[in-house]
Design a protein around this motif. Structure first.
Motif, PDB file in Angstrom:
ATOM      1  N   ALA A   1      22.775  21.671  17.080  1.00  0.00           N
ATOM      2  CA  ALA A   1      22.717  21.812  15.618  1.00  0.00           C
ATOM      3  C   ALA A   1      22.248  20.517  14.965  1.00  0.00           C
ATOM      4  O   ALA A   1      21.442  20.537  14.028  1.00  0.00           O
ATOM      5  N   LYS A   2      22.719  19.394  15.473  1.00  0.00           N
ATOM      6  CA  LYS A   2      22.311  18.096  14.927  1.00  0.00           C
ATOM      7  C   LYS A   2      20.811  17.891  15.100  1.00  0.00           C
ATOM      8  O   LYS A   2      20.114  17.449  14.186  1.00  0.00           O
ATOM      9  N   LEU A   3      20.300  18.236  16.271  1.00  0.00           N
ATOM     10  CA  LEU A   3      18.878  18.058  16.546  1.00  0.00           C
ATOM     11  C   LEU A   3      18.013  19.009  15.721  1.00  0.00           C
ATOM     12  O   LEU A   3      16.897  18.672  15.337  1.00  0.00           O
ATOM     13  N   GLN A   4      18.528  20.191  15.442  1.00  0.00           N
ATOM     14  CA  GLN A   4      17.782  21.156  14.632  1.00  0.00           C
ATOM     15  C   GLN A   4      17.706  20.722  13.174  1.00  0.00           C
ATOM     16  O   GLN A   4      16.717  21.007  12.490  1.00  0.00           O
ATOM     17  N   ASN A   5      18.737  20.025  12.709  1.00  0.00           N
ATOM     18  CA  ASN A   5      18.818  19.654  11.292  1.00  0.00           C
ATOM     19  C   ASN A   5      18.317  18.253  10.993  1.00  0.00           C
ATOM     20  O   ASN A   5      18.175  17.885   9.823  1.00  0.00           O
ATOM     21  N   ASP A   6      18.059  17.472  12.021  1.00  0.00           N
ATOM     22  CA  ASP A   6      17.651  16.076  11.813  1.00  0.00           C
ATOM     23  C   ASP A   6      16.570  15.725  12.819  1.00  0.00           C
ATOM     24  O   ASP A   6      16.821  15.674  14.021  1.00  0.00           O
ATOM     25  N   ASP A   7      15.338  15.496  12.330  1.00  0.00           N
ATOM     26  CA  ASP A   7      14.217  15.188  13.233  1.00  0.00           C
ATOM     27  C   ASP A   7      13.891  13.696  13.264  1.00  0.00           C
ATOM     28  O   ASP A   7      12.808  13.303  13.687  1.00  0.00           O
ATOM     29  N   ASP A   8      14.840  12.858  12.841  1.00  0.00           N
ATOM     30  CA  ASP A   8      14.575  11.429  12.760  1.00  0.00           C
ATOM     31  C   ASP A   8      15.103  10.633  13.948  1.00  0.00           C
ATOM     32  O   ASP A   8      15.127   9.405  13.905  1.00  0.00           O
ATOM     33  N   PHE A   9      15.555  11.297  14.992  1.00  0.00           N
ATOM     34  CA  PHE A   9      16.055  10.566  16.153  1.00  0.00           C
ATOM     35  C   PHE A   9      14.893  10.041  16.994  1.00  0.00           C
ATOM     36  O   PHE A   9      13.880  10.705  17.168  1.00  0.00           O
ATOM     37  N   HIS A  10      15.084   8.822  17.518  1.00  0.00           N
ATOM     38  CA  HIS A  10      14.069   8.190  18.345  1.00  0.00           C
ATOM     39  C   HIS A  10      14.410   8.284  19.836  1.00  0.00           C
ATOM     40  O   HIS A  10      13.571   7.965  20.684  1.00  0.00           O
ATOM     41  N   LEU A  11      15.637   8.693  20.141  1.00  0.00           N
ATOM     42  CA  LEU A  11      16.072   8.828  21.525  1.00  0.00           C
ATOM     43  C   LEU A  11      17.319   9.694  21.563  1.00  0.00           C
ATOM     44  O   LEU A  11      18.173   9.603  20.677  1.00  0.00           O
ATOM     45  N   VAL A  12      17.417  10.543  22.595  1.00  0.00           N
ATOM     46  CA  VAL A  12      18.624  11.338  22.825  1.00  0.00           C
ATOM     47  C   VAL A  12      19.184  10.958  24.191  1.00  0.00           C
ATOM     48  O   VAL A  12      18.450  10.940  25.191  1.00  0.00           O
TER      49      VAL A  12
ATOM     50  N   ARG B   1      10.510   1.918  22.797  1.00  0.00           N
ATOM     51  CA  ARG B   1       9.225   1.239  22.608  1.00  0.00           C
ATOM     52  C   ARG B   1       8.069   2.158  22.967  1.00  0.00           C
ATOM     53  O   ARG B   1       7.069   2.229  22.243  1.00  0.00           O
ATOM     54  N   ARG B   2       8.190   2.863  24.087  1.00  0.00           N
ATOM     55  CA  ARG B   2       7.115   3.767  24.506  1.00  0.00           C
ATOM     56  C   ARG B   2       6.920   4.902  23.501  1.00  0.00           C
ATOM     57  O   ARG B   2       5.788   5.268  23.172  1.00  0.00           O
ATOM     58  N   TYR B   3       8.025   5.450  23.032  1.00  0.00           N
ATOM     59  CA  TYR B   3       7.954   6.554  22.069  1.00  0.00           C
ATOM     60  C   TYR B   3       7.364   6.081  20.747  1.00  0.00           C
ATOM     61  O   TYR B   3       6.515   6.758  20.141  1.00  0.00           O
ATOM     62  N   THR B   4       7.785   4.896  20.297  1.00  0.00           N
ATOM     63  CA  THR B   4       7.290   4.346  19.042  1.00  0.00           C
ATOM     64  C   THR B   4       5.802   4.046  19.129  1.00  0.00           C
ATOM     65  O   THR B   4       5.035   4.378  18.232  1.00  0.00           O
TER      66      THR B   4
END
Length: 233
Positions: free
Chosen positions: A38-49, A117-120
């Protein structure tokens, strides 16, 4: 940078959160798979899980499959299993890294930094052609250097615009005064807090509805500033 930890071990979650925030990132956690999804569905600002494999009801592999339908955010799997089959399974589903518990915190933090770093870098390359951003009633055109509030053009000085652009490009990340000064002024930071603070004060008066309670530029006491608005879809 913002990191989500999904693990049913409260003590480990609190330890990881504290360790991650000690190197300048922001972290939050969920203790079960349902809330994690639910958190991931409602918030797309995470840079790493950071995702535990073995959890009751909804396991890590199931969460990973759901996550990959939503985002390409990097995922580090945590598991007490030290068998190659579990690792291969996770990597084939879409995990980016794998750590077996127990692990050294120094290695964990090094891998966290490397994944971010790689994702950014990847997303900066993908978004290098994007020149216009919109957050609520705020719009900014990076090429023309024009800023609008509710479709009304706002006049910004060079430094005001450069600071706003820097914060937007690093949305959600806390930037220290030193980082801001060296990026915007292109000079060695000499604790020139008054100069930085005066520019921020003017900028907030121009773009914030209530400068005393800003919705775009947040002051993180004792550290610096960050841009916190969600982008319009």
């Amino acid at each position: 940078m913002k990191i989500l930890i999904i693990d049913d071990d409260l003590e480990l979650c609190e330890l990881l959160k504290k360790s991650i925030e000690s190197i300048g990132f922001f972290a939050e956690y969920e203790l079960n798979g349902k809330n994690g999804i639910a958190k991931l569905q409602n918030d797309d600002d995470f840079h790493l899980v950071i995702l535990d494999v073995m959890m009751p009801k909804i396991g890590g592999f199931t969460i990973l499959k759901e996550l990959r339908k939503l985002s390409n955010v990097p995922v580090m799997m945590l598991t007490a299993k030290n068998d190659s089959l579990s690792k291969v399974n996770g990597l084939e589903i879409g995990a980016d890294d794998y750590m077996t518990k127990p692990f050294e915190m120094s290695e964990f933090l090094a891998r966290v930094g490397s994944l971010i770093r790689r994702y950014t870098d990847l997303n900066e390359q993908k978004s290098s052609s994007i020149a216009k951003f919109s957050f609520g009633d705020l719009s900014i055109d990076m090429q023309s250097r024009e800023v609008e509030i509710s479709n009304k053009l706002i006049e910004l000085t060079v430094k005001e615009f450069d600071i706003l652009a820097l914060l937007i490009k690093n949305k959600g990340t806390i930037l220290t005064k030193q980082q801001i000064y060296e990026n915007v002024w292109q000079d060695v930071y000499a604790y020139d807090d008054d100069n930085i603070m005066s520019v921020f004060s003017r900028l907030r008066k121009k773009i914030e509805e209530n400068p005393r309670n800003p919705k775009y530029i947040q002051t993180v006491r004792g550290i610096g500033y960050r841009f916190i608005a969600n982008r319009n879809r």
